[in-house]
Scaffold this active site. Structure first.
Site, PDB file in Angstrom:
ATOM      1  N   HIS A  91       0.850  -1.194   0.000  1.00 54.34           N
ATOM      2  CA  HIS A  91       0.000   0.000   0.000  1.00 54.34           C
ATOM      3  C   HIS A  91       0.882   1.240   0.000  1.00 54.34           C
ATOM      4  O   HIS A  91       1.793   1.363   0.804  1.00 54.34           O
ATOM      5  CB  HIS A  91      -0.918   0.015   1.224  1.00 54.34           C
ATOM      6  CG  HIS A  91      -2.139  -0.832   1.046  1.00 54.34           C
ATOM      7  ND1 HIS A  91      -3.278  -0.667   1.781  1.00 54.34           N
ATOM      8  CD2 HIS A  91      -2.389  -1.848   0.181  1.00 54.34           C
ATOM      9  CE1 HIS A  91      -4.191  -1.551   1.385  1.00 54.34           C
ATOM     10  NE2 HIS A  91      -3.672  -2.279   0.427  1.00 54.34           N
ATOM     11  N   TYR A 113      -9.019   5.892   7.313  1.00 51.51           N
ATOM     12  CA  TYR A 113      -9.148   6.287   8.717  1.00 51.51           C
ATOM     13  C   TYR A 113     -10.156   7.433   8.746  1.00 51.51           C
ATOM     14  O   TYR A 113      -9.875   8.507   8.201  1.00 51.51           O
ATOM     15  CB  TYR A 113      -7.812   6.784   9.274  1.00 51.51           C
ATOM     16  CG  TYR A 113      -6.769   5.698   9.500  1.00 51.51           C
ATOM     17  CD1 TYR A 113      -5.999   5.200   8.462  1.00 51.51           C
ATOM     18  CD2 TYR A 113      -6.541   5.195  10.784  1.00 51.51           C
ATOM     19  CE1 TYR A 113      -5.034   4.220   8.685  1.00 51.51           C
ATOM     20  CE2 TYR A 113      -5.583   4.217  11.022  1.00 51.51           C
ATOM     21  CZ  TYR A 113      -4.830   3.730   9.967  1.00 51.51           C
ATOM     22  OH  TYR A 113      -3.876   2.764  10.200  1.00 51.51           O
ATOM     23  N   LYS A 129       1.325   0.369  14.998  1.00 48.38           N
ATOM     24  CA  LYS A 129       2.719   0.263  15.439  1.00 48.38           C
ATOM     25  C   LYS A 129       3.048  -0.984  16.259  1.00 48.38           C
ATOM     26  O   LYS A 129       4.213  -1.368  16.348  1.00 48.38           O
ATOM     27  CB  LYS A 129       3.096   1.484  16.293  1.00 48.38           C
ATOM     28  CG  LYS A 129       3.193   2.803  15.559  1.00 48.38           C
ATOM     29  CD  LYS A 129       4.351   2.856  14.612  1.00 48.38           C
ATOM     30  CE  LYS A 129       3.845   3.022  13.216  1.00 48.38           C
ATOM     31  NZ  LYS A 129       4.797   2.930  12.161  1.00 48.38           N
ATOM     32  N   TYR A 141       4.357   6.636  10.093  1.00 47.51           N
ATOM     33  CA  TYR A 141       3.477   5.506   9.763  1.00 47.51           C
ATOM     34  C   TYR A 141       4.256   4.397   9.050  1.00 47.51           C
ATOM     35  O   TYR A 141       4.071   3.214   9.322  1.00 47.51           O
ATOM     36  CB  TYR A 141       2.313   5.995   8.897  1.00 47.51           C
ATOM     37  CG  TYR A 141       1.178   4.999   8.771  1.00 47.51           C
ATOM     38  CD1 TYR A 141       0.078   5.049   9.628  1.00 47.51           C
ATOM     39  CD2 TYR A 141       1.205   3.998   7.800  1.00 47.51           C
ATOM     40  CE1 TYR A 141      -0.957   4.133   9.530  1.00 47.51           C
ATOM     41  CE2 TYR A 141       0.166   3.075   7.695  1.00 47.51           C
ATOM     42  CZ  TYR A 141      -0.909   3.145   8.563  1.00 47.51           C
ATOM     43  OH  TYR A 141      -1.924   2.237   8.464  1.00 47.51           O
TER      44      TYR A 141
HETATM   45  C1  PHB Z   1      -5.755  -3.957  10.762  1.00 46.52           C
HETATM   46  O1  PHB Z   1      -5.804  -4.222   9.559  1.00 46.52           O
HETATM   47  O2  PHB Z   1      -6.066  -4.788  11.629  1.00 46.52           O
HETATM   48  C2  PHB Z   1      -5.301  -2.605  11.189  1.00 46.52           C
HETATM   49  C3  PHB Z   1      -4.827  -1.732  10.238  1.00 46.52           C
HETATM   50  C4  PHB Z   1      -4.407  -0.460  10.613  1.00 46.52           C
HETATM   51  C5  PHB Z   1      -4.502  -0.071  11.925  1.00 46.52           C
HETATM   52  C6  PHB Z   1      -4.962  -0.948  12.888  1.00 46.52           C
HETATM   53  C7  PHB Z   1      -5.382  -2.225  12.518  1.00 46.52           C
HETATM   54  O3  PHB Z   1      -4.110   1.182  12.274  1.00 46.52           O
END
Ligand code: PHB
Ligand code: APR
Length: 390
Positions: free
Chosen positions: A72, A201, A296, A383
């Site tokens: 990604h 998000y 993280k 990130y």
């Molecule tokens: C997940 O895919 O479980 C996942 C992805 C990103 C996050 C937290 C969990 O920030």
């Protein structure tokens, strides 16, 4: 038994450490209190930093990740009326990979068994002894109920938040920092093709929501819920309706499907120092917990394991004990950086109480991230992951 490194816990931290040591010609024994089936099925995190991916490849466990992992190149930040894309390669020259922690653990367990080095599942009564001597030991009952004693040069406590390692450090020598958040995440795994190419998000007045995935046919989605809410309050229909509302965006539709798994997890930040006490070295969740918003937790556990493996390898070579003596400090610098980033992402995206001022600040920060390259770069570099020696 006698070994060089006794490792407690076969999660990502313990397994990565064991594999790196094995590749460096150092013997270890791993003891794990759950069964192989259990650790390989436990539903956990899903985002790998670029550094984690490169490390897994270098270790020789990247083949399936390269075949099945999804690269990604960014994420979407969303609030009502806006879905903004952050382009990570453009902002910081790095990417992330979607590949479940469950899959990472399966690959690492297979590599461990291939290496022929011991891995004991289903042990009970694990205990550590003589931490302040140069012959620490671990005792446990193996899966046959036979009492075992493992003498080692050092012990790696990789046994997660509920393990026995951290509590073995005398309370007078320990300091902890904690933040409990007044909400949790209701997470679902669904047999539904992701409705997005990259993770979303979303800030929403009803609460945070997020769209993640595990594969081209499996979605992973989350909703912020109150701590008093029960899974029984959330029918599948209610979950999908709320996800559609919170993730809603003009011209976009959420694909639904059968829910394979659902659960509620509380959110917490936690750091315990020191990460070293005599012959005991902590790594991963045994020493720190971050809320999942910044993705993280898994990466931090892997980073600790890498730093510890390098330090242990150096201690058996000409470079001596300097790196081992510096391990706790080096690891903690990175831990606190990630603790801050995870707290910051969490605070920016979740609704807390009914405070209109706080909401305006969150929206101001989100707009800033969507208009300032400097702000977006800061998010992107955190990130996608900071260098191990940060
Ligand atoms: C997940 O895919 O479980 C996942 C992805 C990103 C996050 C937290 C969990 O920030
Ligand atoms: N004896 C032996 N093993 C133990 C004991 C014990 N007393 N207590 C716990 N364990 C095992 C657990 O069963 C688990 O398999 O230690 C392992 C710890 O693994 P994780 O909890 O996965 O922790 P870690 O390897 O640090 O990885 C952190 O996991 O919780 C997620 O979000 C977190 O992604 C992060 C990652």
């Amino acid at each position: 038994m006698r070994t060089q490194v006794a490792i407690i816990g076969a999660g990502p931290a313990g397994l990565v450490l064991g594999q790196l040591l094995s590749n460096a010609g150092i013997e270890s024994v791993i003891v794990e209190n759950r069964s192989r089936d259990y650790v390989e099925a436990r539903l956990r995190a899903g985002v790998l930093e670029q550094g984690t991916v490169e490390l897994l490849r270098d270790m020789g466990v990247g083949q399936r990740l390269d075949r099945e992992g999804l690269r990604h190149d960014g994420i979407y930040l969303q609030w009502p009326g806006t879905r903004h894309h952050l382009d990570f390669p453009d902002l910081c020259g790095r990417s992330v990979w979607i590949y479940g922690q469950t899959e990472v653990v399966k690959d690492l367990v297979a590599a461990r068994l291939d290496s022929g080095q011991p891995l004991y599942f289903e042990v009970v009564d694990t205990a550590v002894h003589d931490l302040d001597t140069d012959r620490p030991s671990v005792t446990f009952l193996d899966s046959d109920g036979t009492a075992q004693r493992l003498d080692a040069d050092l012990i790696a406590g990789c046994d997660g938040f509920h393990g026995v390692s951290r509590p073995a450090i005398p309370a007078s020598a320990r300091h902890t920092w904690e933040r409990d958040y007044p909400y949790g995440w209701l997470g679902i795994l669904a047999e539904a093709p992701p409705s997005t190419d990259e993770l979303i998000y979303a800030w929403h007045p009803n609460g945070f929501a997020m769209h993640s995935m595990r594969s081209p046919s499996i979605s992973r989605l989350y909703l912020q819920v109150g701590l008093d809410e029960e899974l029984d309050d959330w029918s599948d229909d209610r979950i999908w309706a709320e996800l559609s509302t919170r993730l809603g965006h003009e011209g976009w539709e959420l694909t639904t499907g059968p829910i394979l798994d659902k659960g509620i997890t509380p959110m917490r930040s936690f750091v315990s120092e020191p990460m070293r006490y005599g012959g005991l070295f902590l790594a991963g969740d045994a020493s720190h917990i971050v809320p999942p918003t910044g993705a993280k937790g898994l990466n931090l556990a892997v980073a600790d394991a890498k730093l510890l493996a390098d330090a242990i390898s150096a201690s058996y070579g000409r470079r001596g004990h300097d790196l081992l003596d510096a391990y706790a400090q080096t690891a903690l610098r990175r831990v606190w950086r990630c603790t801050h980033f995870s707290w910051w992402m969490t605070s920016m995206l979740h609704i807390e109480g009914d405070d209109p001022f706080a909401r305006q600040l969150q929206l101001a920060q989100l707009r800033y991230l969507s208009t300032s390259r400097a702000a977006a770069q800061s998010l992107a570099e955190n990130y996608t992951g900071l260098p191990y020696g940060w």
